[in-house]
Design a protein around this motif. Sequence first.
Motif, PDB file in Angstrom:
ATOM      1  N   PHE A  37      30.394 -28.746  58.047  1.00 25.05           N
ATOM      2  CA  PHE A  37      29.505 -28.536  56.904  1.00 25.05           C
ATOM      3  C   PHE A  37      29.725 -29.593  55.821  1.00 25.05           C
ATOM      4  O   PHE A  37      28.765 -30.126  55.267  1.00 25.05           O
ATOM      5  CB  PHE A  37      29.698 -27.137  56.311  1.00 25.05           C
ATOM      6  N   LEU A  38      30.980 -29.909  55.512  1.00 25.72           N
ATOM      7  CA  LEU A  38      31.241 -30.904  54.473  1.00 25.72           C
ATOM      8  C   LEU A  38      30.761 -32.291  54.883  1.00 25.72           C
ATOM      9  O   LEU A  38      30.323 -33.073  54.038  1.00 25.72           O
ATOM     10  CB  LEU A  38      32.729 -30.936  54.121  1.00 25.72           C
ATOM     11  N   ALA A  43      26.983 -36.531  53.673  1.00 25.27           N
ATOM     12  CA  ALA A  43      25.952 -37.483  54.113  1.00 25.27           C
ATOM     13  C   ALA A  43      24.655 -37.301  53.333  1.00 25.27           C
ATOM     14  O   ALA A  43      24.073 -38.284  52.856  1.00 25.27           O
ATOM     15  CB  ALA A  43      25.711 -37.323  55.609  1.00 25.27           C
ATOM     16  N   THR A  44      24.190 -36.063  53.185  1.00 26.94           N
ATOM     17  CA  THR A  44      22.919 -35.849  52.478  1.00 26.94           C
ATOM     18  C   THR A  44      23.046 -36.181  51.000  1.00 26.94           C
ATOM     19  O   THR A  44      22.114 -36.721  50.404  1.00 26.94           O
ATOM     20  CB  THR A  44      22.418 -34.406  52.641  1.00 26.94           C
ATOM     21  N   ASP A  45      24.211 -35.916  50.400  1.00 27.64           N
ATOM     22  CA  ASP A  45      24.400 -36.213  48.987  1.00 27.64           C
ATOM     23  C   ASP A  45      24.552 -37.714  48.763  1.00 27.64           C
ATOM     24  O   ASP A  45      24.017 -38.268  47.809  1.00 27.64           O
ATOM     25  CB  ASP A  45      25.611 -35.453  48.448  1.00 27.64           C
ATOM     26  N   GLY A  49      21.059 -37.979  47.736  1.00 27.82           N
ATOM     27  CA  GLY A  49      21.278 -37.471  46.391  1.00 27.82           C
ATOM     28  C   GLY A  49      21.006 -35.983  46.246  1.00 27.82           C
ATOM     29  O   GLY A  49      20.706 -35.509  45.153  1.00 27.82           O
ATOM     30  N   TYR A  50      21.120 -35.238  47.333  1.00 26.84           N
ATOM     31  CA  TYR A  50      20.872 -33.799  47.252  1.00 26.84           C
ATOM     32  C   TYR A  50      21.785 -33.062  48.229  1.00 26.84           C
ATOM     33  O   TYR A  50      22.306 -33.647  49.163  1.00 26.84           O
ATOM     34  CB  TYR A  50      19.407 -33.471  47.580  1.00 26.84           C
ATOM     35  N   ILE A  51      21.962 -31.788  47.962  1.00 26.59           N
ATOM     36  CA  ILE A  51      22.665 -30.877  48.860  1.00 26.59           C
ATOM     37  C   ILE A  51      21.594 -30.022  49.530  1.00 26.59           C
ATOM     38  O   ILE A  51      20.785 -29.392  48.860  1.00 26.59           O
ATOM     39  CB  ILE A  51      23.656 -29.973  48.090  1.00 26.59           C
ATOM     40  N   ILE A 148      26.666 -39.720  39.612  1.00 30.78           N
ATOM     41  CA  ILE A 148      27.797 -39.692  40.529  1.00 30.78           C
ATOM     42  C   ILE A 148      27.620 -38.480  41.446  1.00 30.78           C
ATOM     43  O   ILE A 148      27.567 -37.352  40.970  1.00 30.78           O
ATOM     44  CB  ILE A 148      29.144 -39.585  39.769  1.00 30.78           C
ATOM     45  N   VAL A 149      27.513 -38.733  42.733  1.00 29.47           N
ATOM     46  CA  VAL A 149      27.398 -37.619  43.682  1.00 29.47           C
ATOM     47  C   VAL A 149      28.804 -37.117  44.002  1.00 29.47           C
ATOM     48  O   VAL A 149      29.734 -37.897  44.117  1.00 29.47           O
ATOM     49  CB  VAL A 149      26.648 -38.046  44.960  1.00 29.47           C
ATOM     50  N   LEU A 150      28.951 -35.813  44.118  1.00 27.91           N
ATOM     51  CA  LEU A 150      30.278 -35.234  44.260  1.00 27.91           C
ATOM     52  C   LEU A 150      30.644 -34.872  45.700  1.00 27.91           C
ATOM     53  O   LEU A 150      31.817 -34.923  46.074  1.00 27.91           O
ATOM     54  CB  LEU A 150      30.399 -33.998  43.367  1.00 27.91           C
TER      55      LEU A 150
END
Length: 167
Positions: A37-38, A43-45, A49-51, A148-150
């Motif tokens: 899942f992480l 990858a998507t974030d 730029g999104y979850i 900043i993506v986390l």
Amino acid sequence: FIAQSDDGIQKRGQSSAPLYAVPEKGRYGMRLWLSIFLTIHAATDAWGGYIYLPVIWIQMVTGVAVIVWSGAGTGTVFWQLLPGVGVFAVSMVSREKIGCGDAWLLMATGLYLGIWQQLQLWCAASILAFLWTISGMVAGRVDKHTEIVLAPFVWLGYLGGACFGWF
């Protein structure tokens, strides 16, 4: 406080609360699921730029199911979701300066790790994000308007923690 160990001996100063939300036999499967899942969230974030919320919801339903299956109860679920709910409230108040996806991700990781390991993971991710931001500022690639993506830092923190045996 006094806790009773598996061998029936009472020991002073030890908590009877479980360190993990899942029993020993399910812990490694949960680690594998969390890693998968992480990886998806990072990858998507990082690239979009999104979850992706449907993946978060699948992750959360799976986590709740395992907690209930282990017999830990709904109180455990409540405490493990609490830090994420707090970040969600901060996200709403700050008009998503901290993204709602990050709050959802915090809630989902809490179900898999438990509250204390969840907080360790998020401290590690915050430190990694801070170091990346400082290095980007020094190099001139990051300014106060850069988002900043986390999730990638959460993923790196989890992998690093897993290598050191923290999770």
